[in-house]
Motif scaffolding. Structure first.
Motif, PDB file in Angstrom:
ATOM      1  N   ILE A 715       0.897  -0.992  -0.028  1.00 21.71           N
ATOM      2  CA  ILE A 715      -0.071  -0.098  -0.191  1.00 21.71           C
ATOM      3  C   ILE A 715       0.911   1.219   0.017  1.00 21.71           C
ATOM      4  CG2 ILE A 715      -1.736   1.426   1.323  1.00 21.71           C
ATOM      5  CD1 ILE A 715      -2.571  -1.249   2.331  1.00 21.71           C
ATOM      6  N   THR A 716       0.557   2.191  -0.770  1.00 26.71           N
ATOM      7  CA  THR A 716       1.352   3.427  -0.879  1.00 26.71           C
ATOM      8  C   THR A 716       0.679   4.610  -0.191  1.00 26.71           C
ATOM      9  OG1 THR A 716       2.585   2.423  -2.741  1.00 26.71           O
ATOM     10  CG2 THR A 716       2.615   4.843  -2.686  1.00 26.71           C
ATOM     11  N   ARG A 717       1.340   5.666   0.313  1.00 25.40           N
ATOM     12  CA  ARG A 717       0.568   6.622   0.790  1.00 25.40           C
ATOM     13  C   ARG A 717       1.574   7.713   0.447  1.00 25.40           C
ATOM     14  NH1 ARG A 717      -3.118   3.995   1.354  1.00 25.40           N
ATOM     15  NH2 ARG A 717      -4.319   3.502   3.327  1.00 25.40           N
ATOM     16  N   ASP A 718       0.955   8.944  -0.121  1.00 27.53           N
ATOM     17  CA  ASP A 718       1.774  10.149  -0.331  1.00 27.53           C
ATOM     18  C   ASP A 718       1.666  11.330   0.464  1.00 27.53           C
ATOM     19  OD1 ASP A 718       2.934   8.563  -2.446  1.00 27.53           O
ATOM     20  OD2 ASP A 718       1.567   9.832  -3.949  1.00 27.53           O
ATOM     21  N   ILE A 719       2.655  11.930   1.068  1.00 26.05           N
ATOM     22  CA  ILE A 719       2.221  12.960   1.935  1.00 26.05           C
ATOM     23  C   ILE A 719       3.228  14.126   1.454  1.00 26.05           C
ATOM     24  CG2 ILE A 719       1.818  11.718   3.970  1.00 26.05           C
ATOM     25  CD1 ILE A 719       4.630  11.972   5.103  1.00 26.05           C
ATOM     26  N   GLY A 740       8.366   4.530  10.852  1.00 23.13           N
ATOM     27  CA  GLY A 740       7.501   3.893  10.353  1.00 23.13           C
ATOM     28  C   GLY A 740       7.588   2.220  10.586  1.00 23.13           C
ATOM     29  N   GLY A 741       8.551   2.092  11.401  1.00 19.73           N
ATOM     30  CA  GLY A 741       8.794   0.700  11.907  1.00 19.73           C
ATOM     31  C   GLY A 741       8.985  -0.314  10.584  1.00 19.73           C
ATOM     32  N   LYS A 742       8.713  -1.569  11.289  1.00 17.95           N
ATOM     33  CA  LYS A 742       8.656  -2.841  10.216  1.00 17.95           C
ATOM     34  C   LYS A 742       8.074  -2.602   8.719  1.00 17.95           C
ATOM     35  CE  LYS A 742      10.333  -6.217  13.703  1.00 17.95           C
ATOM     36  NZ  LYS A 742      10.022  -7.225  14.284  1.00 17.95           N
ATOM     37  N   LEU A 743       6.592  -2.099   9.068  1.00 16.37           N
ATOM     38  CA  LEU A 743       5.676  -2.143   7.948  1.00 16.37           C
ATOM     39  C   LEU A 743       6.377  -1.060   6.778  1.00 16.37           C
ATOM     40  CD1 LEU A 743       2.059  -2.127   9.467  1.00 16.37           C
ATOM     41  CD2 LEU A 743       3.681  -4.144   8.751  1.00 16.37           C
ATOM     42  N   LEU A 769       5.506   6.670   0.361  1.00 16.85           N
ATOM     43  CA  LEU A 769       5.751   5.772   1.454  1.00 16.85           C
ATOM     44  C   LEU A 769       5.164   4.526   1.032  1.00 16.85           C
ATOM     45  CD1 LEU A 769       5.802   8.846   2.768  1.00 16.85           C
ATOM     46  CD2 LEU A 769       5.495   7.412   4.884  1.00 16.85           C
ATOM     47  N   LYS A 770       5.843   3.288   0.862  1.00 14.64           N
ATOM     48  CA  LYS A 770       5.356   2.200   0.763  1.00 14.64           C
ATOM     49  C   LYS A 770       5.383   1.088   1.764  1.00 14.64           C
ATOM     50  CE  LYS A 770       6.086   0.250  -3.117  1.00 14.64           C
ATOM     51  NZ  LYS A 770       6.906  -0.471  -4.508  1.00 14.64           N
ATOM     52  N   TYR A 771       4.178   0.811   2.242  1.00 14.41           N
ATOM     53  CA  TYR A 771       4.087  -0.340   3.334  1.00 14.41           C
ATOM     54  C   TYR A 771       3.765  -1.627   2.863  1.00 14.41           C
ATOM     55  CZ  TYR A 771       3.392   4.071   5.888  1.00 14.41           C
ATOM     56  OH  TYR A 771       3.393   5.255   6.755  1.00 14.41           O
ATOM     57  N   PHE A 772       4.126  -2.797   3.621  1.00 13.43           N
ATOM     58  CA  PHE A 772       3.705  -4.126   2.998  1.00 13.43           C
ATOM     59  C   PHE A 772       4.381  -5.038   4.280  1.00 13.43           C
ATOM     60  CE2 PHE A 772       7.301  -6.601   1.626  1.00 13.43           C
ATOM     61  CZ  PHE A 772       8.016  -5.720   0.914  1.00 13.43           C
ATOM     62  N   ASP A 773       3.563  -6.127   4.417  1.00  6.04           N
ATOM     63  CA  ASP A 773       3.832  -7.097   5.318  1.00  6.04           C
ATOM     64  C   ASP A 773       4.176  -8.518   4.545  1.00  6.04           C
ATOM     65  OD1 ASP A 773       4.097  -9.280   7.119  1.00  6.04           O
ATOM     66  OD2 ASP A 773       2.883  -7.865   8.578  1.00  6.04           O
ATOM     67  N   PRO A 774       5.394  -9.127   4.577  1.00  6.84           N
ATOM     68  CA  PRO A 774       5.534 -10.048   3.845  1.00  6.84           C
ATOM     69  C   PRO A 774       4.660 -11.537   4.270  1.00  6.84           C
ATOM     70  CG  PRO A 774       7.218  -9.927   5.286  1.00  6.84           C
ATOM     71  CD  PRO A 774       6.467  -8.744   5.429  1.00  6.84           C
ATOM     72  N   GLU A 775       4.077 -11.476   5.354  1.00  2.00           N
ATOM     73  CA  GLU A 775       3.375 -12.526   5.992  1.00  2.00           C
ATOM     74  C   GLU A 775       1.863 -12.329   5.588  1.00  2.00           C
ATOM     75  OE1 GLU A 775       4.902 -15.163   7.081  1.00  2.00           O
ATOM     76  OE2 GLU A 775       6.614 -14.213   7.139  1.00  2.00           O
ATOM     77  N   ARG A 776       1.193 -11.275   5.107  1.00  3.80           N
ATOM     78  CA  ARG A 776      -0.257 -10.960   5.162  1.00  3.80           C
ATOM     79  C   ARG A 776      -0.546  -9.972   4.407  1.00  3.80           C
ATOM     80  NH1 ARG A 776      -2.165  -7.288   9.202  1.00  3.80           N
ATOM     81  NH2 ARG A 776      -0.465  -6.431  10.396  1.00  3.80           N
ATOM     82  N   THR A 777      -1.709  -9.750   3.957  1.00  5.07           N
ATOM     83  CA  THR A 777      -2.304  -8.695   3.397  1.00  5.07           C
ATOM     84  C   THR A 777      -2.994  -7.471   4.206  1.00  5.07           C
ATOM     85  OG1 THR A 777      -3.119  -9.861   1.424  1.00  5.07           O
ATOM     86  CG2 THR A 777      -4.075  -7.737   1.697  1.00  5.07           C
ATOM     87  N   LEU A 778      -2.114  -6.374   4.106  1.00  2.84           N
ATOM     88  CA  LEU A 778      -2.499  -5.244   4.984  1.00  2.84           C
ATOM     89  C   LEU A 778      -3.783  -4.800   4.815  1.00  2.84           C
ATOM     90  CD1 LEU A 778       0.937  -3.349   5.001  1.00  2.84           C
ATOM     91  CD2 LEU A 778       0.161  -4.787   6.738  1.00  2.84           C
ATOM     92  N   ALA A 779      -4.439  -4.458   6.011  1.00  2.00           N
ATOM     93  CA  ALA A 779      -5.779  -3.787   6.168  1.00  2.00           C
ATOM     94  C   ALA A 779      -5.522  -2.430   6.236  1.00  2.00           C
ATOM     95  CB  ALA A 779      -6.563  -4.196   7.253  1.00  2.00           C
ATOM     96  N   ASP A 780      -6.368  -1.323   5.749  1.00  2.52           N
ATOM     97  CA  ASP A 780      -6.423  -0.051   5.868  1.00  2.52           C
ATOM     98  C   ASP A 780      -6.005   0.384   7.311  1.00  2.52           C
ATOM     99  OD1 ASP A 780      -6.581   0.280   3.180  1.00  2.52           O
ATOM    100  OD2 ASP A 780      -8.649   0.762   3.235  1.00  2.52           O
ATOM    101  N   VAL A 783      -2.198   0.166   8.130  1.00  4.67           N
ATOM    102  CA  VAL A 783      -1.574   1.309   7.665  1.00  4.67           C
ATOM    103  C   VAL A 783      -1.926   2.535   8.210  1.00  4.67           C
ATOM    104  CG1 VAL A 783      -1.149   2.445   5.396  1.00  4.67           C
ATOM    105  CG2 VAL A 783      -1.430  -0.114   5.233  1.00  4.67           C
ATOM    106  N   ALA A 784      -2.973   2.603   8.901  1.00  2.00           N
ATOM    107  CA  ALA A 784      -3.577   3.943   9.173  1.00  2.00           C
ATOM    108  C   ALA A 784      -2.677   4.343  10.616  1.00  2.00           C
ATOM    109  CB  ALA A 784      -4.945   4.056   9.331  1.00  2.00           C
ATOM    110  N   LYS A 785      -2.701   3.069  11.322  1.00  6.44           N
ATOM    111  CA  LYS A 785      -2.000   3.353  12.698  1.00  6.44           C
ATOM    112  C   LYS A 785      -0.441   3.834  12.470  1.00  6.44           C
ATOM    113  CE  LYS A 785      -4.845  -0.080  14.874  1.00  6.44           C
ATOM    114  NZ  LYS A 785      -4.844  -1.598  15.750  1.00  6.44           N
ATOM    115  N   THR A 786       0.312   3.011  11.707  1.00  7.89           N
ATOM    116  CA  THR A 786       1.746   3.283  11.386  1.00  7.89           C
ATOM    117  C   THR A 786       1.733   4.793  10.813  1.00  7.89           C
ATOM    118  OG1 THR A 786       2.094   1.011  10.919  1.00  7.89           O
ATOM    119  CG2 THR A 786       3.693   2.615  10.143  1.00  7.89           C
ATOM    120  N   HIS A 787       1.056   5.015   9.684  1.00  5.42           N
ATOM    121  CA  HIS A 787       1.050   6.367   9.127  1.00  5.42           C
ATOM    122  C   HIS A 787       0.754   7.524   9.882  1.00  5.42           C
ATOM    123  CE1 HIS A 787       1.327   8.317   5.246  1.00  5.42           C
ATOM    124  NE2 HIS A 787       0.222   9.128   5.565  1.00  5.42           N
TER     125      HIS A 787
END
Length: 804
Positions: A715-719, A740-743, A769-780, A783-787
């Motif tokens: 998931i990509t977010r632009d700021i 941003g941590g691990k995601l 900013l590009k977020y992803f988790d190699p183990e699962r599909t991220l929910a919005d 991403v919102a929490k990390t963002h």
């Protein structure tokens, strides 16, 4: 040394051995044959012709119409342009259909209306170099002796139906600077005998000692001096066979007396000199050291100033020759010479070498004296020359010779055991085999059980110790026959260190990126020494600099690369990219020697990309050179440890310069050269960098780890963040990555805005900013929490707000 195959046959039976085979055998025995030249290669149908008639061409002032007998039924008409052609001469004629060097074919022709059936040839046209042709025939045709047979093969008469072997001799094998020396070597290789020349001569009743007295004041320089006197000499050309042999050996013929001395030099390796007795000026030869400032005019018509280091031959009053180097013009043999004073001597090599070097006169004679001549050939060479002068110059040889003999050189006697020979060579040779080898070399040898006592002839001055005898045994046994063994000692195979591997990788990467390697001086001027230095220290000045431009050891490589760019741009090479890996030199307190550090520097100017057919041109800018370095750090697996920080450095553009940090340590800089410097050096926009290569290549690198290709979408977010103008994108990017941590996997800046609608002192920086988790599909919501954490962090730490 040039060795005539036909001449060599006078001394050794070469039947069954071709010139090429002989060359291979000599090379395998330890003397390299650098080439075999066929003297008559490409020449055909050249015969001896007799000029019966010769008159001027009716239609040309510089041509002659000749009627020539070439040994066929009818004479032929030949048009000749040589000025020296004349009736009654015996000449070389290339018949119609003949072939000359260079595949030049002779055809029937008409010259100014007159038929020409062949060609009267000069020696140059027969493939002989001009410098080897006698001066009287250097321009025009060669005239053969009157008794030459008409129709005979002209090439054979000249001795050109021959092969010449060029020996590449090492300094120790001076014995092979003579035909006899080569003959002994070839006889040993082939296991055949040596036929020595005949030196017997009929002498008249008068004694040579009555005509000349010898006094040697410098006995150490000249322990043996022999002089012979030959009367009633008639100066003329040497026999044709002798001229041919001299030319094949690279010596120009002159006259019978000079040619005979040169012939003996080649045959015996003993230089001789012939004086005109009547012009000598006295009946005494005095050999002494020259006086400082003494003058002699040598045979080349040059007046030379002598010193007491030079040995001279004098008539008791004035010098008549520089011993072993060159004779004087005042006693030169000329056309009117009737009595010859013949010198044969043993001169010390060091004295001859000194005179030869001082006067720039390196001759065939001096080369032999320098390397050493056989003392036992001095008299034999004189006797052989006297015999030839009697035969080919009509001379009468006076009885005996005048001489001084204080020479004390004995043959070397060396003892060696069979066990040592076999141990060193790794062979199992028998006593009889080794004895046969020494006897083939014509060494004196006696055997007591397994101990050889070898008496080495004086012609082999290079053999003085046991190891020399082992070498002789080995080379005549055959190097190819020696058993092959490997060293028994423990050894470690060579390999590159990690540092060397990385340095090669750096060079390959930069060359793959389009940069050329430069190698510049490590020395510079005081003005440039401290420019662009990564570390400022006191420059090191040379004690004895060759110039002020090269007087200081460099502290930086960039100034030299800028000179490379300036040199190339001045020659219309507008786009240049170069790099160099080399040392800089840093002074150490209290120590004389500097610290050497290896740096990497690069300089680029002009176009980075040019695609004219697409109308695309990309000039070099800051991000080109930054991208090259980022790729280099990625190649070295250091990309996560490197940081670029804005900086201001002397000599660089204040707004386009950055320092490079590796794990928090400054390791270099990149930037645009200051416009004032560019203008002074006539350069366009130029970008440079310099890094401490030692620090980079010695940095610890984490082990290589592989990651699986992501199976789940990102998931990509632009700021767009509004911040103070002094805040840098790098600083904001670091805050974002940390929050941003691990995601958060990737952060890229893609826009900068400073415009009318922006508050004064503020700017807008946009990040992707590009977020992803190699183990699962991220929910919005994930991403919102990390963002939200990211936005909070940039607000708290950088005072950034989201642009509305």
């Amino acid at each position: 040394m040039f060795v005539s195959y036909r001449w060599l046959q006078d001394y050794v039976d070469l039947s069954g051995v071709s010139p090429v085979e002989l060359a291979e055998k000599i090379t395998k025995s330890g003397i390299e044959v650098e080439g075999v030249t066929i003297l008559n290669e490409g020449i055909r149908d050249v015969v001896i012709g007799h000029v019966l008639e010769c008159e001027q061409h009716p239609n040309a002032d510089k041509l002659n119409k000749c009627l020539v007998d070439i040994g066929e039924e009818e004479p032929v008409q030949i048009i000749c342009g040589a000025a020296n052609v004349g009736k009654g001469q015996k000449v070389a004629v290339a018949k119609v259909g003949a072939v000359l060097p260079g595949n030049f074919k002779i055809k029937k022709a008409k010259l100014r209306g007159e038929e020409s059936n062949g060609m009267i040839c000069s020696l140059q046209e027969l493939g002989i170099e001009s410098k080897l042709v006698a001066k009287e025939y250097s321009e025009g045709i060669f005239v053969f002796p009157e008794d030459t047979e008409v129709g005979a093969d002209a090439i054979a008469e000249l001795g050109r139906d021959d092969h010449v072997l060029e020996l590449g001799l090492t300094p120790n094998r001076s014995d092979c600077l003579s035909m006899l020396g080569v003959a002994y070597e070839v006889a040993a290789i082939l296991g055949r005998g040596v036929n020595l020349p005949v030196t017997a001569v009929s002498e008249v009743a008068e004694k040579a000692a009555d005509y000349i007295k010898i006094t040697v004041e410098a006995i150490e320089d000249n322990p043996l001096y022999v002089a012979k006197v030959i009367k009633t000499v008639k100066i003329g050309p040497a026999p044709l066979w002798m001229q041919g042999r001299l030319m094949a050996a690279g010596i120009r013929p002159h006259n019978n007396v000079v040619d005979i001395t040169n012939y003996i030099l080649l045959e015996y390796g003993q230089p001789l000199h012939a004086f005109d007795y009547d012009r000598f000026g006295s009946k005494e030869i005095v050999v002494r050291r020259a006086k400082n400032g003494e003058i002699i005019e040598t045979l080349d018509d040059v007046k030379r100033e002598l010193t007491e280091d030079h040995l001279v031959i004098t008539n008791g009053t004035e010098p008549v020759a520089i011993a072993g180097v060159m004779g004087g013009a005042n006693s030169e043999v000329g056309r009117d010479t009737t009595t010859v004073l013949l010198e044969s001597a043993y001169f010390a090599g060091r004295t001859v070498r000194k005179a030869s070097k001082d006067h720039g006169l390196r001759s065939e004679a001096s080369a032999r004296f320098e390397k050493g001549v056989d003392p036992n050939r001095v008299r034999a060479a004189a006797e052989r020359a006297a015999a030839l002068l009697a035969e080919y110059a009509g001379g009468e040889v006076l009885e005996g010779s005048a001489e001084v003999d204080e020479l004390d050189i004995e043959p070397a006697v060396i003892s060696i055991s069979l066990e040592k020979i076999n141990r060193v060579l790794g062979t199992d040779l028998t006593v009889n085999k080794v004895k046969d080898i020494f006897e083939r070399l014509q060494f004196g040898v006696s055997v007591d059980n397994d101990l050889f006592t070898v008496t080495v002839p004086t012609r082999r001055g290079d053999i003085t110790i046991e190891e020399d005898l082992i070498e002789e045994a080995g080379r005549l046994f055959g190097y190819d026959n020696l058993p092959t063994t490997l060293p028994v000692v423990a050894s470690t195979p060579g390999a590159l260190t990690d540092y060397q591997k990385k340095r090669r990788a750096v060079r390959r990467y930069l060359e793959g990126a389009g940069l050329f390697q430069a190698v510049t001086y490590s020395l510079t001027s005081a003005e440039k020494a401290e420019q662009y230095a990564l570390e400022k220290r006191e420059p090191i000045r040379l004690a004895m600099p060759m110039s002020e431009e090269r007087s200081i050891l460099r502290l930086s490589i960039v100034p030299q690369l800028l000179e490379v760019l300036k040199h190339n741009v001045a020659r219309q090479l507008d786009s240049v990219a170069v790099y160099e890996t080399g040392s800089v030199f840093l002074a150490r307190a209290g120590q004389e020697l500097p610290e050497e550090r290896e740096h990497l520097a690069a300089a680029i100017t002009g176009l980075w990309q040019s695609h004219p057919w697409q109308g695309e041109k990309k000039p070099v800018d800051f991000y080109v050179i930054k991208g090259i370095l980022e790729g280099l750090f990625a190649r070295l697996s250091l990309e996560n440890q490197v940081e670029f920080r804005q900086a201001s450095l002397d000599g660089l553009h204040p707004g386009r310069t950055a320092e490079v940090y590796l794990s928090g340590e400054k390791v270099g800089f990149i930037g645009q050269v200051h416009p004032a410097v560019q203008k002074a050096m006539d350069l366009k926009e130029t970008y440079v960098c310099e890094l401490s290569l030692n620090t980079i290549l010695e940095a610890e690198v984490a082990p290589l780890q592989y990651e699986a290709i992501p199976r789940f979408p990102s998931i990509t977010r632009d700021i767009a963040l509004v911040v103070d103008t002094e805040k840098t994108a790098g600083e904001l990017g670091a805050i974002i990555k940390e929050a941003g941590g691990k995601l958060l996997k990737e952060v890229h800046v893609f826009d900068l805005y400073e415009g009318e609608r922006m508050e004064a002192g503020k700017k807008s920086l946009a990040f992707s900013l590009k977020y992803f988790d190699p183990e699962r599909t991220l929910a919005d919501e994930d991403v919102a929490k990390t963002h939200d954490k990211v936005l909070a962090a940039v607000k708290e730490k950088a005072g950034a707000t989201l642009r509305g």
